[in-house]
Design a protein around this motif. Structure first.
Motif, PDB file in Angstrom:
ATOM      1  N   ALA A 119       0.810  -1.221   0.000  1.00 25.76           N
ATOM      2  CA  ALA A 119       0.000   0.000   0.000  1.00 25.76           C
ATOM      3  C   ALA A 119       0.839   1.265   0.000  1.00 25.76           C
ATOM      4  O   ALA A 119       0.304   2.376  -0.029  1.00 25.76           O
ATOM      5  CB  ALA A 119      -0.928   0.001   1.220  1.00 25.76           C
ATOM      6  N   GLY A 120       2.167   1.111   0.039  1.00 25.60           N
ATOM      7  CA  GLY A 120       3.040   2.267   0.011  1.00 25.60           C
ATOM      8  C   GLY A 120       3.198   2.956   1.350  1.00 25.60           C
ATOM      9  O   GLY A 120       3.576   4.137   1.409  1.00 25.60           O
ATOM     10  N   VAL A 121       2.930   2.223   2.441  1.00 27.73           N
ATOM     11  CA  VAL A 121       3.043   2.786   3.784  1.00 27.73           C
ATOM     12  C   VAL A 121       4.466   2.566   4.305  1.00 27.73           C
ATOM     13  O   VAL A 121       4.949   1.427   4.304  1.00 27.73           O
ATOM     14  CB  VAL A 121       2.033   2.120   4.742  1.00 27.73           C
ATOM     15  CG1 VAL A 121       2.187   2.671   6.158  1.00 27.73           C
ATOM     16  CG2 VAL A 121       0.602   2.332   4.242  1.00 27.73           C
ATOM     17  N   PRO A 122       5.159   3.621   4.757  1.00 30.72           N
ATOM     18  CA  PRO A 122       6.477   3.422   5.366  1.00 30.72           C
ATOM     19  C   PRO A 122       6.355   2.491   6.578  1.00 30.72           C
ATOM     20  O   PRO A 122       5.653   2.809   7.531  1.00 30.72           O
ATOM     21  CB  PRO A 122       6.892   4.835   5.788  1.00 30.72           C
ATOM     22  CG  PRO A 122       6.088   5.754   4.916  1.00 30.72           C
ATOM     23  CD  PRO A 122       4.782   5.049   4.695  1.00 30.72           C
ATOM     24  N   THR A 123       6.995   1.336   6.497  1.00 26.60           N
ATOM     25  CA  THR A 123       6.762   0.265   7.470  1.00 26.60           C
ATOM     26  C   THR A 123       8.066  -0.193   8.106  1.00 26.60           C
ATOM     27  O   THR A 123       9.049  -0.450   7.410  1.00 26.60           O
ATOM     28  CB  THR A 123       6.075  -0.939   6.782  1.00 26.60           C
ATOM     29  OG1 THR A 123       4.860  -0.503   6.171  1.00 26.60           O
ATOM     30  CG2 THR A 123       5.773  -2.040   7.785  1.00 26.60           C
TER      31      THR A 123
END
Length: 291
Positions: A29-33
């Motif tokens: 989802a393109g979330v910095p993880t």
């Protein structure tokens, strides 16, 4: 709705099957993880033991949302782990915790450690300083891939699982849990309890959904939870097996329960999970005809 690239998320327990599915969905989802596990094994994975509040606080620095999936520990340590995460999240400035409970939790108190340790952890988090979103999955379709669950013979296939006939279950793939938790990180609210899943299927209906994918008849047989526990103990150890089996023992003793059935309405932000038929078509091999 938050923009994916502006919310920084940490996934505690990222080395496990559920935690890794959650981290993968956040990445997609393109979330910095930030992946966090006990040992920190794996590229880009931070190390922090759930017993060490100081290490947790450091690992959660700069994080907006912390996702917690507990290990298969069904002792009183589960609540202790939750307290450490709540304290570390507050100390590091985390804005919200998303707690994946591993299972639905009945309204009534039970004798099943598989439920009650998660209830205790949930209460501990909810009484902390950081708002909490609760995600309660039911039963994973991926469990059907375990040895001995789906067997084949000349007389057709048999689906053996430790739940009673007629029990409604909102079966969910681990990948869909990941997508649900990722969506909750971006859109959920503190105090919200979300139970992802499609309309429930009885085991007999699940067997019917599988038939089309593998091309042969499938009948359901309720497996004795004690036999299930023996098989799981060989893989996960006796303590973990006993905790998981306690859930199935309770369900077997309460065949009229609807705790594993998803509510008819879901939050508008909840991704639609795959159907059991679609999952089976992707993960189960067709059975060769036997002449």
């Amino acid at each position: 709705m938050n923009s994916p690239d502006t919310v920084h998320v940490a996934v505690l327990g990222s080395a496990g099957a559920q935690g890794s599915a959650i981290a993968d969905a956040l990445d997609a989802a393109g979330v910095p993880t930030r992946r966090i596990s006990r040992t920190g094994n794996g590229s880009g994975t931070a190390a922090a033991d759930l017993r060490d509040t100081g290490a947790l606080t450091a690992a959660l620095s700069g994080i907006d949302v912390a996702v917690l999936t507990l290990p298969l520990d069904f002792s009183s340590e589960a609540a202790h782990f939750a307290r450490n995460v709540a304290d570390a999240a507050a100390a590091s400035g985390v804005q919200r915790i998303v707690f994946n409970t591993n299972t639905r939790i009945p309204d009534e108190i039970t004798d099943a450690p598989g439920f009650e340790t998660r209830r205790a952890a949930r209460i501990t988090l909810e009484t902390g300083a950081v708002p909490v979103t609760i995600i309660e999955p039911a039963v994973y379709l991926d469990n059907l891939l375990a040895p001995g669950v789906l067997t084949h013979s000349r007389d057709g296939s048999v689906l053996r699982y430790p739940i009673p006939e007629g029990l409604p279950v909102s079966w969910l793939a681990a990948s869909d849990l990941g997508r649900a938790v990722a969506a909750a990180c971006l859109n959920g609210r503190g105090g919200e309890v979300v139970r992802p899943g499609r309309a429930p299927l009885t085991p007999e209906e699940l067997a019917g959904a599988i038939e089309g994918a593998i091309g042969t008849s499938v009948r359901f047989e309720a497996l004795d939870p004690a036999l299930f526990e023996q098989g799981l103990a060989a893989v996960a150890g006796p303590n973990a097996a006993a905790g998981v089996a306690s859930i199935y023992r309770w369900l077997t003793a309460n065949p009229g329960s609807t705790v594993m059935a998803a509510p008819a309405e879901q939050p508008a932000w909840m991704p639609q999970p795959a159907t059991a038929s679609a999952w089976a078509a992707d993960f189960l091999k067709p059975v060769a005809s036997k002449g």
